[in-house]
Design a protein around this motif. Structure first.
Motif, mmCIF file in Angstrom:
data_model
loop_
_atom_site.group_PDB
_atom_site.id
_atom_site.type_symbol
_atom_site.label_atom_id
_atom_site.label_comp_id
_atom_site.label_asym_id
_atom_site.label_seq_id
_atom_site.Cartn_x
_atom_site.Cartn_y
_atom_site.Cartn_z
ATOM 1 N N HIS A 26 26.307 -8.679 9.529
ATOM 2 C CA HIS A 26 26.942 -7.380 9.782
ATOM 3 C C HIS A 26 27.907 -7.034 8.654
ATOM 4 O O HIS A 26 27.943 -5.886 8.189
ATOM 5 N N CYS A 27 28.677 -8.012 8.220
ATOM 6 C CA CYS A 27 29.625 -7.777 7.122
ATOM 7 C C CYS A 27 28.892 -7.459 5.821
ATOM 8 O O CYS A 27 29.276 -6.538 5.085
ATOM 9 N N GLY A 30 27.597 -3.970 5.188
ATOM 10 C CA GLY A 30 28.566 -2.958 4.812
ATOM 11 C C GLY A 30 28.810 -2.849 3.324
ATOM 12 O O GLY A 30 29.494 -1.930 2.867
ATOM 13 N N ARG A 36 24.877 -5.093 -2.863
ATOM 14 C CA ARG A 36 24.686 -5.969 -1.715
ATOM 15 C C ARG A 36 23.984 -7.271 -2.087
ATOM 16 O O ARG A 36 24.250 -8.324 -1.502
#
Length: 287
Positions: A26-27, A30, A36
């Motif tokens: 989840h982190c 973001g 990423r």
């Protein structure tokens, strides 16, 4: 380039600071798409280091790689290599459980770490890696894989200046330059940081090592496409250097990938097949 570093550290911090892999994922979701992959690279390093600590269960890396990390496997394996550079040998993860075809990317990550943090020794003095030990493939290929990581680091050391990157590589012995240009091509297309005219200059400076440069570009395209992280900067780099769209370059990697159980030499044969096809397609499109 500074954001690349921050994203890597952010991923590392999430890997060691979250309670579950679901929370970690989840982190990482973001982190902006362009950066990423670097966060997953850092997360894989963090997970490897965390697993080495007694009492942690030693399962964070495996869970990451079996979850969303499987889409970021190229960068994750590179991150494992960073951890190898920091951990004592008895605390290394079980490399034998990794994909036998692409586990050489772990040594790529190790080479990047060494070149980035010990630049004088590994880049300016061109010292080879010795005493590392690698029982998971032909020992004679170890330096090749490490050099691919050193070549990636050169793009960062040179501040994405293609002339400086090429000049640094040209100081190495001839037999090491193909792998170095391959790594630089991967970094130029994955991390980006250069204009189209600068990328054209990089291809020009690669000279006889242009096929290896383009192989690295194709790997970058595949890594981005597999993770669903291709952004306009990647498209510019891949188009400029290969004449192909990222999806097309990634397809070359997938089509030429060896089928069945991998042997020790399959990784290099795969890389050469990619280089041959990418180069021939570019020549047909730009006679």
């Amino acid at each position: 380039m500074e954001t690349v570093g921050r994203s890597f550290l952010e991923g590392y911090g999430h890997a060691v600071g979250t309670r579950t892999v679901a929370e970690l994922e989840h982190c990482l979701a973001g982190v902006p798409e362009r950066f990423r992959g670097f966060a997953y690279e850092g997360a894989a390093m963090g997970a490897t280091v965390l697993d080495a600590i007694p009492g942690t269960g030693g399962r964070r890396l495996a869970a990451l790689l079996s979850g969303q990390g499987r889409h970021h496997v190229y960068m994750a394996y590179v991150g494992i290599g960073w951890a190898l550079a920091r951990l004592p040998r008895p605390l290394w993860p079980d490399i034998g459980r990794t994909d036998p075809l692409i586990r050489w990317l772990i040594l790529d990550g190790y080479g990047f770490h060494q070149a980035y943090f010990h630049t004088d020794r590994y880049v300016r003095d061109q010292r080879p890696s010795t005493g590392l030990g690698w029982p998971w493939g032909p020992a004679g290929y170890l330096q090749n894989a490490v050099d691919q990581g050193i070549g990636r680091a050169v793009w960062f050391v040179a501040g994405t200046d293609p002339d400086l990157a090429a000049t640094l590589i040209e100081k190495f012995p001839h037999q090491r330059r193909p792998d170095l240009f391959s790594g630089t091509g991967l970094a130029a297309a994955y991390a980006c940081g250069a204009r189209a005219d600068e990328l054209e200059q990089l291809a020009h400076r690669a000279g006889p090592y242009r096929p290896q440069l383009l192989q690295g570009v194709a790997f970058a395209a595949e890594a981005r496409e597999l993770a669903g992280l291709t952004v306009e900067q990647n498209r510019l780099a891949v188009r400029t250097l290969t004449g192909l769209e990222p999806k097309e370059a990634a397809l070359v990697c997938r089509r030429t990938r060896p089928q069945g159980p991998a042997t020790g030499d399959d990784y290099e044969r795969w890389r050469r097949a990619i280089a041959d096809e990418i180069t021939s397609r570019g020549e047909r499109q730009n006679p």
